[in-house]
Design an enzyme around this catalytic site. Structure first.
Site, mmCIF file in Angstrom:
data_model
loop_
_atom_site.group_PDB
_atom_site.id
_atom_site.type_symbol
_atom_site.label_atom_id
_atom_site.label_comp_id
_atom_site.label_asym_id
_atom_site.label_seq_id
_atom_site.Cartn_x
_atom_site.Cartn_y
_atom_site.Cartn_z
ATOM 1 C CD GLU A 127 -2.803 1.291 2.381
ATOM 2 O OE1 GLU A 127 -2.688 0.492 3.322
ATOM 3 O OE2 GLU A 127 -3.622 2.201 2.367
ATOM 4 C CB ALA A 268 0.996 -2.091 11.523
ATOM 5 C CG MET A 269 0.234 -3.176 4.854
ATOM 6 S SD MET A 269 -0.802 -1.745 4.423
ATOM 7 C CE MET A 269 -2.056 -2.562 3.448
ATOM 8 C CD GLU A 270 -4.742 -1.935 5.756
ATOM 9 O OE1 GLU A 270 -3.778 -1.510 6.406
ATOM 10 O OE2 GLU A 270 -5.399 -1.227 4.964
ATOM 11 C CG ASN A 271 0.005 -6.760 4.057
ATOM 12 O OD1 ASN A 271 -0.099 -5.875 3.226
ATOM 13 N ND2 ASN A 271 0.970 -6.789 4.971
ATOM 14 C CD GLU A 304 -2.607 -1.830 10.708
ATOM 15 O OE1 GLU A 304 -3.183 -2.006 9.622
ATOM 16 O OE2 GLU A 304 -2.152 -0.712 11.048
ATOM 17 C CD GLU A 326 -5.961 3.514 6.731
ATOM 18 O OE1 GLU A 326 -6.106 3.363 7.960
ATOM 19 O OE2 GLU A 326 -5.407 2.653 6.015
#
Ligand code: ARG
Ligand code: ZN
Length: 876
Positions: A127, A268-271, A304, A326
């Site tokens: 992202e 952080a990243m919500e993959n 996340e 978001e």
């Protein structure tokens, strides 16, 4: 001359001309030469009006194209065009298989977008537009595809290999290598793709959803950090339960994984099924993590996780819609943290950040609506406005509709749009349809930038027993938006009688939400027998600046009597701001500074009240930050603000020394650290008292701080003592304990980051030289964003007196770093520019110095789109 980056516009949105039903990826991981083979099952989009046969794929210029075929036909160079941003293939059929092979070099990837190595661990960040740095693709969120991912790597160096979904096959390969295939059954856009490979260890747990699905929970980290994962695991399970209870949302895969990496641009990243976290947002242990750190872990893990519905199951149509996921998700995580801890404390913290950082952004050259109309580089729009103001806008919908109708609205939104890529308009429409409310005017919040200002006046007519509140709204001009339409604003209020009791309002309750629609509107209350004191904007019901001519007596009255906890704190803030602003004027006119006892007396009452939440006492006693006072100033006078605030702190310390000592001692410590709200509250009040006591300059209190530093059984207390000693200007003592602290924690990077930031934010004179020296310290690394944030960003954003030194040295230092980072990591470089972009807020001499540095950045040449956008907009 390289071409100047161009803006893209929301109004130009078109549905994709092609779709990708299946994405099969194969990664052959090898240092400096990783092969990525993609097999895409594609077809023309029946919903597209562009009847084109030309397929345009995005692909970064660093991708080395080895092979491309359509339906097994290898293409020659005349069949396609490779350009800087991608690949154009002419004459594709209605349906086809596109295969590409590219070579990439994760070790050269210092931008930390796409596939890179973080301390020997391969990981990805896609992202917003990082997938195009991995392979050629339709890298846009409205192209959703089923992914199957095979990873092959050396078995010893990369025993763990992860991707989204479930593992379906694995095996051995030649030369000590192994492979695994993961399949994700949920169609997703490429920005939610993730891959991780490395020598990772994990903690495991298990969660059974309300619908009976057993979910394996795995949190991965380096072996030495395995003992710091329990809090994240507990937070994850709490979040899963909360989302079921409050939003009716269940998890939808058999496995949920989190991986901690040290090199990461954001939090952080919500993959899908495989969240990748900055270590700073997942590791927590009493020895190494402060209370703030624990709270951050809880909040970010939840954030996340919540994205699995608000972001993944229902995603964004295009990046202009970023706040759809978001803003909503920040609202969700802040309600979660409020529910698990103290709602009032959480609200105060959120509002403080909003009013300090977001209001400043909304008043600066990068001001944008939560639904922007254009951007040059989307990475620049992961902002306080999109996140925090976006959350406030969702909160206002919640306030206007009430909890039940809001839940019906979110249920409708999730069911109507499950599996789709949608817009903020779809969200608002679902809220309208479920509630029957008209949110037409409310939509102005999505399209207009700037912080609205409410001017409130009142009158009381004893003869008719009528009280009238008149509210006028306005909103300052922002770039590209000179005139603003009136907003629909929920203003929650209460009215207090002279005893401090709430009056019953027309709705039969003691708090009522007034709905403001017009540029000026009067609200009438009858049957009122004496002039009440209004408690306005309870709970901060709208992200606005509110002015009402409160007297200092009104404010101390509200501080002790308002039934709204948020507004009790707000009254204290307003009182302090009022006093500080008056003293700043005195200082500027060369008048002697004198603090009368009113603020101290009010603080004394608060300190004496044992019924109050200690966290709130600590918040009330903490004066508004220099950054907040700056935000409220027409012309920011850095030195006056710092000197006056320090003066007031010192006066309060002298006036209330006995009370601070008593409170410090009353906040007893536990033998065993616990990050629960009550313990956090005790520690925070204790440390606020200690910081005041140090202002007295008495040796006894230095000794008290040093004792706390040496005896603390947790990082919160030892770091607070360190900070207080260093920042109080006890140079010798400070140097000694900084040294001890470093020796003790040198192999804990997150603690070392705190050590860097305590030094960088030190307001004592001459700190820049020290910061420059620290850049050559073994603890610093320009390629690691956490280090850059701890040292450079702390100096530029948390150390106003030194950063704004009138010789321009702070500005010069920052510009030098930006010029270096622009090449290494454009996203981090562009974020660092922020303090310089605010030049218009300062006096003419500083303006000149700041602009000069912005110009020097421009002239350094070859600016990334990220830095170009911010610098050019702030010089415009
Ligand atoms: N979607 C992520 C979040 O809000 C942040 C995006 C990360 N982006 C990045 N460039 N690292 O949780
Ligand atoms: Zn998010």
């Amino acid at each position: 001359m390289t071409k100047q980056p161009e803006a893209i516009y929301l109004k130009d949105y078109q549905v994709p001309a092609f779709l990708i039903d299946h994405t099969e990826l194969r990664f052959e991981l090898e240092a400096s030469r990783t092969l990525v083979k993609a097999r895409l099952t594609m077809r023309c989009n029946p919903d597209s009006h562009q009847k084109t046969r030309v397929l345009e794929l995005q692909g970064d210029k660093a991708l080395r194209l080895c092979r491309v075929s359509v339906n097994d036909q290898v293409l020659n160079e005349q069949d396609y065009k490779r350009h800087d941003q991608g690949l154009e293939i002419s004459h594709v059929p209605d349906e086809f298989i596109l295969e590409t092979v590219v070579e990439i070099d994760p070790d050269q990837n210092t931008a930390l977008e796409g596939l890179y190595r973080s301390d020997g661990i391969y990981c990805t960040q896609c992202e917003a537009e990082g997938f195009r740095r991995i392979t050629f693709y339709l890298d846009r969120p409205d192209v959703m595809s089923i992914f199957s991912t095979t990873i092959e790597a050396d078995k010893t160096a990369y025993p763990v290999m992860l991707s989204n979904g479930n593992p379906v096959a694995q095996g051995e390969a030649d030369d000590g290598r192994h492979w695994i295939t993961w399949e994700d059954p949920h169609p997703k856009p490429a920005y939610l793709f993730a891959l991780v490979a490395g020598d990772l260890k994990r903690v495991e747990d298990q969660y059974t959803t309300s619908g009976g699905r057993d979910v394996a929970l795995h949190i991965y980290a380096a072996n030495k950090d395995l003992n710091k994962l329990d809090y994240a695991m507990q937070s994850l399970k709490n979040a899963m339960r909360w989302d079921e209870e409050v939003y009716g949302r269940e998890y939808d895969l058999d496995i949920f994984m989190i991986v901690a990496v040290d090199f990461f641009n954001m939090g952080a990243m919500e993959n899908k099924g495989l969240n990748v976290f900055n270590t700073s947002c997942v590791l927590a242990s009493p020895d190494t993590t402060t209370d703030l750190g624990f709270q951050r872990v809880e909040g970010v893990v939840a954030h996340e996780y919540f994205h699995n519905w608000s972001g993944n199951r229902v995603t964004c149509r295009d990046w202009f819609q970023l706040s759809l996921k978001e803003g909503f998700t920040v609202f969700r995580d802040s309600e979660f943290s409020a529910d698990l801890n103290s709602p009032t404390v959480k609200r105060v913290e959120d509002v403080t950040v909003l009013r300090t950082a977001q209001f400043a952004e909304d008043a600066g050259p990068m001001a944008h609506p939560i639904l922007p109309a254009s951007f040059i580089e989307i990475a620049n729009f992961y902002t306080m406005t999109i996140y925090e103001k976006g959350a406030e806008v969702v909160r206002m919908i919640h306030t206007l509709l009430g909890a039940d109708a809001f839940r019906q609205g979110s249920d409708l939104y999730f069911s109507r749009h499950d599996g789709q890529a949608v817009t903020t308009e779809d969200f608002v429409k679902a809220m309208e349809d479920a509630s029957g409310r008209d949110l037409t005017q409310f939509r102005n919040w999505y399209h207009q930038a700037g912080t609205p200002v409410l001017a409130v006046s009142d009158e009381f007519d004893a003869a008719s027993q009528t009280y009238r509140l008149t509210v006028a709204q306005s909103c300052p001009a922002t770039p590209g938006q000179a005139i603003k339409a009136a907003y629909h604003i929920p203003v929650a209020i209460g009215l207090l009688d002279s005893e401090g009791e709430d009056l019953v309002l027309p709705n039969g309750k003691t708090t009522q939400v007034l709905e403001l629609h017009d540029s000026e509107q009067t609200f009438e209350f009858t049957g009122i027998t004496e002039k009440p004191v209004p408690s306005l904007l309870r709970g901060f019901s709208a992200p606005v600046k509110l002015h009402y001519p409160y007297t200092r007596d009104n404010l101390t009255f509200l501080m002790s009597h308002d039934s709204d906890g948020f507004n009790r704190w707000e009254a204290a803030q307003k009182l302090a701001v009022n006093i500080l602003q008056a003293l700043i004027e005195d200082f500027q006119h060369g008048r002697e500074l004198v603090l009368d006892s009113q603020l101290g007396d009010a603080f004394k009452v608060v300190l004496a009240n044992v019924d109050l939440d200690k966290a709130m006492v600590a918040k009330v006693l903490s004066l508004p930050s220099e950054a907040y006072i700056s935000e409220l100033s027409d012309v920011i006078d850095v030195d006056a603000i710092h000197t006056v605030r320090q003066f007031v702190r010192q006066q309060l310390a002298l006036q209330l020394e006995a009370e601070f000592v008593a409170s410090y001692q009353a906040c007893t410590l536990e033998d065993i650290y616990s990050p629960d709200a009550a313990s956090i509250a005790r520690r925070s009040l204790r440390n606020v008292c200690l910081s005041y006591l140090m202002e007295t300059g008495k040796q006894d209190f230095l000794e008290l701080a040093l004792k706390q530093f040496h005896e603390a059984n947790n990082m919160t207390d030892s770091q607070a003592a360190l900070y207080i000693v260093v920042h109080s200007g006890y140079q010798k003592a400070g140097e000694v304990i900084l040294d001890q602290f470093y020796q003790r924690w040198s192999d804990e990077p997150l603690v070392v980051n705190q050590w860097l930031s305590v030094q960088a934010s030190n307001p004592q004179a001459g700190v820049l030289t020290h910061v420059e020296a620290l850049m050559n310290h073994e603890a610093f690394n320009m390629r690691n964003p956490n280090k850059v944030r701890s040292l450079i960003a702390s100096f530029c954003a948390q150390n106003p007196v030194n950063f704004h030194a009138i010789d321009g040295s702070g500005y010069r230092f920052l510009a030098d770093q930006i010029i270096v980072l622009n090449k290494l990591n454009p996203q981090i470089a562009s974020r660092l520019v922020t303090p310089l972009t605010r030049w218009k807020r300062y006096s003419a001499d500083r303006q000149g110095l700041m602009r000069k540095e912005l110009q020097r950045i421009t002239d350094s040449g070859d600016l990334s789109r990220d830095v170009f956008e911010v610098v050019s907009k702030s010089l415009a």
